[in-house]
Each structure stands twice: as C-alpha cells, then as structure tokens.
Design a protein around this motif. Structure first.
Motif, PDB file in Angstrom:
ATOM      1  N   GLN A  54      10.370   6.930   6.387  1.00 11.67           N
ATOM      2  CA  GLN A  54       9.082   7.622   7.017  1.00 11.67           C
ATOM      3  C   GLN A  54       9.318   9.115   6.685  1.00 11.67           C
ATOM      4  O   GLN A  54      10.685   9.473   6.409  1.00 11.67           O
ATOM      5  N   THR A  58       4.933  10.908  10.388  1.00 10.84           N
ATOM      6  CA  THR A  58       3.499  10.349  10.095  1.00 10.84           C
ATOM      7  C   THR A  58       3.410   8.741  10.196  1.00 10.84           C
ATOM      8  O   THR A  58       2.275   8.181  10.292  1.00 10.84           O
ATOM      9  N   ASN A  60       4.038   6.489   8.498  1.00 16.40           N
ATOM     10  CA  ASN A  60       3.465   6.300   7.127  1.00 16.40           C
ATOM     11  C   ASN A  60       4.831   5.650   6.110  1.00 16.40           C
ATOM     12  O   ASN A  60       5.578   6.270   6.523  1.00 16.40           O
ATOM     13  N   HIS A 113      -6.894  15.046   5.785  1.00 18.29           N
ATOM     14  CA  HIS A 113      -6.168  13.905   6.879  1.00 18.29           C
ATOM     15  C   HIS A 113      -7.271  14.092   8.164  1.00 18.29           C
ATOM     16  O   HIS A 113      -7.976  14.804   8.373  1.00 18.29           O
ATOM     17  N   GLY A 117      -3.435  14.082  11.959  1.00 17.87           N
ATOM     18  CA  GLY A 117      -2.609  13.560  10.762  1.00 17.87           C
ATOM     19  C   GLY A 117      -1.939  14.528  10.137  1.00 17.87           C
ATOM     20  O   GLY A 117      -1.792  15.550  10.855  1.00 17.87           O
ATOM     21  N   LYS A 118      -1.331  14.334   8.979  1.00 11.75           N
ATOM     22  CA  LYS A 118      -0.323  14.987   8.252  1.00 11.75           C
ATOM     23  C   LYS A 118      -0.914  15.069   6.893  1.00 11.75           C
ATOM     24  O   LYS A 118      -1.346  14.024   6.096  1.00 11.75           O
ATOM     25  N   GLN A 121       0.603  12.269   4.265  1.00 12.20           N
ATOM     26  CA  GLN A 121       0.019  11.146   4.206  1.00 12.20           C
ATOM     27  C   GLN A 121      -0.212  10.815   2.812  1.00 12.20           C
ATOM     28  O   GLN A 121      -0.459   9.576   2.141  1.00 12.20           O
ATOM     29  N   HIS A 187      -9.620  10.608   5.193  1.00 20.04           N
ATOM     30  CA  HIS A 187      -9.137   9.729   6.040  1.00 20.04           C
ATOM     31  C   HIS A 187      -9.657  10.063   7.562  1.00 20.04           C
ATOM     32  O   HIS A 187      -9.490  11.050   8.067  1.00 20.04           O
TER      33      HIS A 187
END
Length: 282
Positions: A54, A58, A60, A113, A117-118, A121, A187
């Motif tokens: 990761q 995130t 993700n 994002h 968010g980041k 991603q 997103h």
C-alpha cells in the motif's frame, strides 16, 4: 490428656510434592504467549495499514511503482492543488530520451480522484494501461479534499481541473500533436468534478475549442444525485453541470459509467448511471 496436637504426625505430606512450581511455570508460559500474540497482532496491523503493498494510506493495493513530475498550471491564483504526470517504471527512460516524440505517440489521460482520495490511486491503472499501449497519465492532486461535503470544494477542484486540461492541451500543441485528444477518468466525486470542469471550459477563457476530449470514464460517480448529498448547493451544481453538458445528445464527450454494484456501499448503482439519451454506455 489428649491435647490439640495429639495424634499429629510429622514429615512429608501424604499428597506428595507441592504443585506451586508447576503452576508458576504455566503462568509464565501463558504470559509469554500473550505477549508474543500482542506483538504479532501489532505487527500485522502495521503491515496491513502501512505495508509495502500500500502507499500513503490510500487503501489501494499498490502493486506497481511510478515516478511522478509536477506540471506547472498557469493562469490560476496560488493553490495547494497540483497536476502530476505519472511515469510507470520502465517507460520513464523512453520518455526522458525524447519528450516531444513521446507525447506525439502517447495520448493523454487525466485522472481525477474522489472525496478524500489520493492521486496515487492512479498508479496501478497507469501501469496497466501503459503496458498495453503508450499513454501519458496525468493526475490531479487535490490533497484529499472532502469534495462530497460542500459545493465550494467541488468548484475549486473543477476550476483547477479545467486549467489542467487546458495546460495538457498546450503541452501537446507544443509537442506538435494537438490532434491527440484527452481521456478523462473520474472516480466517485472526481466524475462530478470532471463534469463541472467541462462546463466551466465551455464558458471561460481557458480556450475550450482547443481542448479535444475523446471520452470520459466515470467510476462509481453519483451522476444522478446521492441520498447523502445534504448540501443543496452541491445538488444544484451537479444538476447544472449535467444539464449544460448534456443538454443536447451531440454535446459532451462519449461517456462510460461504471458502477461497483452491491460491492459499493456508498454509491448505489441507481445513481451511478448515465442519464437517458446521453451518448455512451453504463
């Protein structure tokens, strides 16, 4: 006379040796096992939260790496937002050898994002797509702004996104490839930001006629509103952007809307859908 100690015997207890040492050893082993379990649980928690698969919280699965370079976006007041160009490992050397040649064969993609968010991603997506064909990936860094809470945040992000789109178009014109159109990936609330940015471009000094948009991919974007969108200004902004961008079937880029279905507890499929009559797929 028989006293209180009459008949008492002395010597070892008939029950055998004392069990105290055995109990103490068992207690020590149990305590050691508990401490080891606590250390393992803490280590596992740290790995899950901050492990190498990761990046930057995130949540993700970051199975790829990329270099990034900030792209200056002019014509804007000072802002903490940034535009970054991603270069997946393996492609950065080709890009560095001849940037103009790279841009002439790699059409641009801009990732926006969502709420908190980041920009990171986009790394997995950039790495996967660039394995299939040359693509120049750009990502807006909104510094995890809470865009789902107030219309003013979406407006700030959309203003920056519009300027970023204009800047990307300038970069490709300078490289001699103005015909390469931009693809937008939004997103969640990033999709709402994309719609508002395109609406702003059609009414602003950014030069909308010079910006070619090939299409949009909107992932889990609440295009048709959201039951938790409490801010009236945010609801009005979303409706206005949809109406102006898609007031005519021929207006607006080809759009693909992807919903996560039952796996997404935040954005129901009923609201992550393309409005009727709009060119695209849902």
């Amino acid at each position: 006379a028989l006293g209180p100690n009459a008949g008492a015997t002395h010597g070892p207890s008939p029950r055998g040796p004392s069990l105290a040492p055995v109990a103490m050893a068992a207690a020590s082993a149990a305590a050691l096992a508990t401490e080891l379990a606590a250390v393992l649980i803490a280590g596992l928690g740290g790995f899950v939260a901050f492990g190498p698969y990761q990046d930057d919280g995130t949540w993700n699965l970051m199975r790829n790496r990329a270099m990034s370079e900030e792209v200056h976006v002019p014509r804007l007041p000072p802002t903490h937002f940034q535009l970054r160009e991603l270069m997946p490992m393996g492609l950065s050397k080709e890009r560095e050898r001849d940037l103009r040649a790279w841009r002439r064969k790699a059409p641009p993609v801009l990732f926006l994002h969502g709420h908190c968010g980041k920009w990171l991603q986009a790394i997995n997506l950039a790495a996967y797509v660039t394995e299939q064909r040359p693509v120049a990936f750009f990502a807006a860094d909104f510094h995890a702004s809470a865009s789902a809470l107030h219309a003013s945040i979406v407006e700030q992000q959309a203003t920056f996104a519009a300027a970023a789109m204009a800047r990307i178009a300038e970069l490709y014109a300078e490289a001699g490839a103005p015909e390469l159109a931009l693809t937008i990936v939004g997103h969640s609330m990033g999709g709402v930001v994309a719609l508002e940015a395109l609406r702003l471009l059609s009414h602003s000094e950014f030069g909308h006629s010079k910006i070619k948009v090939a299409g949009m991919f909107l992932v889990s974007t609440p295009l048709l509103g959201h039951p938790l969108m409490f801010d009236q200004g945010l609801r009005s902004l979303s409706v206005r952007a949809r109406h102006e961008l898609w007031s005519e079937p021929s207006r607006g880029p080809w759009t693909v809307v992807i919903a996560a279905g039952e796996t997404d507890p935040l954005v129901p499929s009923e609201v992550a859908a393309l409005p009727h009559g709009v060119a695209g797929a849902s």
